[in-house]
Write a protein that holds these residues in place. Structure first.
Motif, short mmCIF file in Angstrom:
data_model
loop_
_atom_site.label_atom_id
_atom_site.label_comp_id
_atom_site.label_asym_id
_atom_site.label_seq_id
_atom_site.Cartn_x
_atom_site.Cartn_y
_atom_site.Cartn_z
N GLU A 1 5.87 12.63 -13.32
CA GLU A 1 6.66 11.45 -13.65
C GLU A 1 7.74 11.17 -12.60
OE1 GLU A 1 4.55 12.99 -17.02
OE2 GLU A 1 6.02 13.98 -15.70
N GLU A 2 8.23 12.21 -11.95
CA GLU A 2 9.24 12.03 -10.90
C GLU A 2 8.62 11.39 -9.66
OE1 GLU A 2 12.35 15.67 -11.73
OE2 GLU A 2 10.35 16.20 -10.98
N ILE A 3 7.40 11.76 -9.35
CA ILE A 3 6.70 11.14 -8.23
C ILE A 3 6.39 9.68 -8.57
CG2 ILE A 3 4.80 11.35 -6.60
CD1 ILE A 3 6.68 13.82 -6.83
N ALA A 4 6.01 9.44 -9.81
CA ALA A 4 5.67 8.08 -10.25
C ALA A 4 6.87 7.14 -10.15
CB ALA A 4 5.14 8.11 -11.68
N THR A 5 8.06 7.65 -10.43
CA THR A 5 9.27 6.83 -10.35
C THR A 5 9.52 6.35 -8.93
OG1 THR A 5 10.25 8.01 -12.23
CG2 THR A 5 11.74 6.76 -10.82
N LEU A 6 9.35 7.25 -7.96
CA LEU A 6 9.50 6.86 -6.56
C LEU A 6 8.41 5.88 -6.16
CD1 LEU A 6 10.82 7.05 -3.80
CD2 LEU A 6 9.53 9.17 -3.39
N ALA A 7 7.19 6.11 -6.64
CA ALA A 7 6.08 5.20 -6.35
C ALA A 7 6.38 3.80 -6.88
CB ALA A 7 4.78 5.73 -6.95
N ILE B 1 0.86 -1.18 0.00
CA ILE B 1 0.00 0.00 0.00
C ILE B 1 0.90 1.23 0.00
CG2 ILE B 1 -1.70 1.35 1.29
CD1 ILE B 1 -2.63 -1.33 2.53
N LEU B 2 0.59 2.17 -0.87
CA LEU B 2 1.33 3.43 -0.92
C LEU B 2 0.33 4.58 -0.80
CD1 LEU B 2 4.05 4.88 -1.33
CD2 LEU B 2 3.53 4.96 -3.77
N ASN B 3 0.51 5.40 0.22
CA ASN B 3 -0.36 6.55 0.44
C ASN B 3 0.35 7.84 0.03
OD1 ASN B 3 -2.38 4.91 1.68
ND2 ASN B 3 -1.27 5.01 3.62
#
Length: 254
Positions: free
Chosen positions: A221-227, A133-135
């Protein structure tokens, strides 16, 4: 590395901004992506982008603030491996300028919405033998942000829920982490500025951009990479953690 092949992922608010970027990247990495949005039309652009790249995607009309809608939608999807609680709304105001109606609206989406999805996801994750789970929290969990009382309150709750869920489901092989972005340039931000600062759009955009020491807003896209990292097997030793992704906002603004 970072393959999500044979994984089924639910992303709330996956129709635009950060949610869309996460949905597109997860599908690219092999996941079967389920996008939850208020309307199917809101998810259409994400669906079309994923399908054009050969990915697997399904859209579901679901109000995350509605407990029964969330429960029904999750039951329809079945066993999952990943949940990303991304859906959320913002509000400008101090405690004495925040109406009860606005406070309840923020709590219903940003807190109860996360609770509803967490509540529905645990059986689905257990059925898959565990998962992640990622919040989406916020820098507002870490530092005082002017005129963001209700939003900060809600995101603080999200971080606390992250810790609680991570602790409670260790033995079920369910990991739970959160991300705390600073300002990220999305259609949501453009709309937010237009609504709250009409006639000052360029000035406020520049001010918000420069509030990150790195000198700009983040990219979805930078947030998505960490996700992706936090939802992949490569991060299997990480749970109960929050990751600021903020251009230095928390520690370098002095």
């Amino acid at each position: 590395m970072f393959s999500l092949k044979n994984k089924k992922a639910i992303i709330t608010g996956g129709g635009s901004g950060i949610g869309r970027a996460i949905s597109v990247l997860f599908a690219k990495q092999g996941a079967e992506v389920h996008v939850l949005e208020l309307t199917l039309e809101s998810a259409q652009n994400t669906v079309e982008e994923i399908e054009s790249n050969g990915g697997i995607v399904f859209a579901h009309a679901c109000d995350v603030a509605n407990h029964q809608e969330v429960k029904t939608t999750f039951e329809k999807i079945g066993a999952i491996h990943i949940l990303v609680n991304n859906a959320g709304i913002a509000h400008v105001g101090k405690v004495d300028t925040t109406s009860e109606t606005d406070f309840d609206r923020i709590m219903n989406v940003n807190v109860k919405g996360v609770y509803n999805c967490l509540h529905a996801s645990i059986p689905a994750l257990k059925n898959a033998g565990g998962g992640v789970i990622l919040n989406l929290a916020s820098i507002a969990c870490w530092v005082g942000i002017p005129d963001r009382f209700a939003y900060s309150t809600a995101k603080g709750a999200v971080m606390a829920m992250t810790l609680s869920v991570a602790k409670d489901y260790l033995k079920e092989n369910i990991r739970c982490n959160s991300i705390s972005p600073a300002r990220v340039h999305t259609p949501f931000v453009d709309g937010f500025i237009s609504k709250n600062y009409p006639g000052q759009e360029a000035e406020i955009f520049e001010k918000l951009s420069q509030s990150q020491p790195i000198g700009r807003m983040g990219k979805p896209e930078e947030i998505a990479t960490l996700a992706l990292f936090l939802c992949s097997d490569e991060s299997s030793f990480i749970t109960g953690s929050d990751y600021p992704i903020d251009g230095g906002f928390i520690k370098l603004n002095n």
